[in-house]
Enzyme design. Structure first.
Site, short mmCIF file in Angstrom:
data_model
loop_
_atom_site.label_atom_id
_atom_site.label_comp_id
_atom_site.label_asym_id
_atom_site.label_seq_id
_atom_site.Cartn_x
_atom_site.Cartn_y
_atom_site.Cartn_z
N LYS A 154 0.83 -1.22 0.00
CA LYS A 154 0.00 0.00 0.00
C LYS A 154 0.86 1.26 0.00
O LYS A 154 0.46 2.30 -0.52
CB LYS A 154 -0.95 -0.01 1.19
CG LYS A 154 -2.06 -1.03 1.03
CD LYS A 154 -3.12 -0.90 2.10
CE LYS A 154 -4.37 -1.67 1.74
NZ LYS A 154 -4.20 -3.14 1.86
N GLU B 214 -10.64 6.55 2.34
CA GLU B 214 -11.53 5.59 2.99
C GLU B 214 -10.66 4.46 3.51
O GLU B 214 -9.58 4.21 2.98
CB GLU B 214 -12.53 5.04 1.96
CG GLU B 214 -12.03 3.84 1.12
CD GLU B 214 -10.84 4.12 0.20
OE1 GLU B 214 -10.51 5.30 -0.04
OE2 GLU B 214 -10.23 3.13 -0.28
N SER C 35 2.35 -9.65 -0.44
CA SER C 35 1.90 -8.25 -0.48
C SER C 35 2.11 -7.52 0.84
O SER C 35 2.29 -6.30 0.85
CB SER C 35 0.43 -8.18 -0.88
OG SER C 35 -0.36 -9.03 -0.06
C1 PLP Z 1 -4.93 -4.18 1.28
C2 PLP Z 1 -4.15 -5.40 1.11
C3 PLP Z 1 -4.41 -6.31 0.04
C4 PLP Z 1 -5.53 -6.16 -0.93
O1 PLP Z 1 -5.46 -5.08 -1.78
P1 PLP Z 1 -5.12 -5.19 -3.33
O2 PLP Z 1 -5.52 -3.86 -3.85
O3 PLP Z 1 -5.94 -6.31 -3.91
O4 PLP Z 1 -3.68 -5.45 -3.46
C5 PLP Z 1 -3.57 -7.41 -0.10
N1 PLP Z 1 -2.57 -7.64 0.77
C6 PLP Z 1 -2.31 -6.82 1.81
C7 PLP Z 1 -1.18 -7.16 2.72
C8 PLP Z 1 -3.08 -5.68 2.01
O5 PLP Z 1 -2.81 -4.88 3.05
#
Ligand code: PLP
Length: 408
Positions: A86, A108, A376
């Site tokens: 993010k 948001e 992620s």
């Molecule tokens: C917010 C989040 C996601 C989901 O968001 P995408 O826009 O689909 O990438 C995935 N993994 C983590 C660790 C997140 O914080």
């Protein structure tokens, strides 16, 4: 309606008249930044000095041996500042806000991760910051509310509707309509009206660009497959973006929740519960019933718990360019436990969805091949959920003791 920003039939910008000029201004700023190589350079410099870019590509040797097939690599977005990909999006938008000369940002947030990332960016750039969050989410995500407030943001609990993410989105748009001159809305994923899907995917493409160069250097060839979890779709678009023109299979993994046949999931691209529709200013697959009412969603991972999905991913699905599957809550907890034990890596519950599918596929692939999983984010934030799911007795005692301390 603005005809720009379509991916075949998906996307667009379905806007109230009053916001059209603001979106035009944003689109122009984004396009000029994109055309200016100095902007991307500034972005890379910022991300390497303030976050952890380039993030490493880690060979998971123990998991590779365990599954006995393709070599498993993990792209380490968990090492970003604030713990997830993010940061790429919010810092990029922060630079754009500076370029537009605006002084206030709003966002948001559902689980609070995007709110914390945005509040961090605002503190770094000296912007005023207001975060809209459903009242229900404010109650259940206290640690993130605490950090947003410490970072100087005002957290506004939204009392409308079901008091969750979608109500927070509506409230953020309402704020933007009244404060367009000095305010930018930092949308959190590759969704919403044009230019957000394309712009967020562009900032996140830093993941895939790095991963492609890193894997070529290490392996001397491209990976066979790339795995990413799919909430709104921004981390998936980020890593996919580096391999779009390559003969590499792209695999997106959605939240299968309690199972695709239970209705308690958030799978828009591989379940029968979704249909194409227009909501929140864009056209894509939404989880909705026959009357077009948005369904309730469920996932053990709050970040995947969303009714819509990036129009770019809907397009990649229709084209057959990407494959979409779902992982259930139960599979996710097992994959997370295995990854922690075998590698000492702690993926976020969201990221663990991608691990589930990679673990299913890896044994049938050749040891000559490799695959990449996009981690992620990091799982520390999930301690309350994970310790419950692991049924850890020490944790249970700790929570009870804390609660007792506050009662006396
Ligand atoms: C917010 C989040 C996601 C989901 O968001 P995408 O826009 O689909 O990438 C995935 N993994 C983590 C660790 C997140 O914080």
């Amino acid at each position: 309606m603005n005809k720009k920003g379509y991916f075949a039939d998906f996307g667009g910008a379905f806007l109230p008249e009053i916001l059209v000029a603001t979106f035009d201004e944003l689109t122009a700023a984004y396009e000029s930044a994109k055309a200016d190589p100095a902007f991307w350079q500034e972005y890379e410099n910022l991300m390497s000095s303030y976050s952890c870019r380039p993030t490493p590509l880690t060979l998971a040797e123990n998991l590779t041996r365990h599954f006995g097939g393709a070599r498993i690599y993990v792209k380490r977005e968990d090492l970003n500042h604030t713990g997830a990909h993010k940061a790429n999006n919010v810092m990029g938008q922060g630079l754009l806000v500076k370029r537009m000369g605006k002084k206030r940002v709003i966002a948001e947030t559902g689980a609070g991760q995007h709110g914390v990332a945005t509040a961090t960016m605002a503190a770094r750039f000296g912007f005023d910051c207001t975060i809209y969050m459903g009242e229900v989410d404010v109650e259940r995500q206290r640690p993130n509310v605490f950090w947003m407030e410490q970072l100087g943001a005002e957290v506004v609990p939204v009392k409308d509707g079901t008091r969750i993410l979608k109500d927070a989105i509506n409230e953020a748009f309402r704020d933007w309509v009244s404060n367009m001159d000095n305010t930018h809305y930092v949308l959190g994923t590759a969704c919403g009206p044009h230019p957000f899907p394309e712009m967020v995917a562009w900032f996140q493409s830093i993941i895939g660009r790095e991963a492609r160069a890193q894997v070529l250097e290490r392996e001397g060839k491209l990976p066979r497959r790339i795995y990413a979890c799919v909430g709104g779709g921004s981390n998936a678009m980020g890593i996919f973006g580096g391999f779009m023109d390559d003969p590499v299979e792209l695999v997106g993994v959605e939240a299968g929740g309690r199972g695709l046949d239970t209705g308690a999931h958030a799978s828009r691209l591989c379940s029968d519960d979704a249909a194409i529709g227009v909501a929140q200013g864009y056209k894509t697959y939404f989880l909705q019933n026959a009357e077009g009412q948005m369904q309730e969603t469920h996932s053990i991972a709050a970040g995947l718990d969303y009714v819509g999905v990036s129009p770019i991913l809907s397009h990649l699905r229709e084209e057959g360019r990407a494959r979409f599957t779902a992982a259930t809550d139960r599979e996710v907890v097992a994959a997370m436990r295995l990854t922690i034990r075998k590698e000492g890596l702690i993926p976020a519950l969201e990221s663990a969805h991608a691990f589930v599918q990679a673990f299913k596929d890896a044994p049938d692939m050749s040891p000559e091949d490799c695959l990449i999983i996009n981690q992620s984010g990091r799982g520390d934030k999930d301690i309350f959920t994970v310790a419950d799911a692991f049924e850890d007795p020490g944790w249970r005692e700790f929570i009870i003791r804390k609660a007792e301390q506050y009662q006396t």
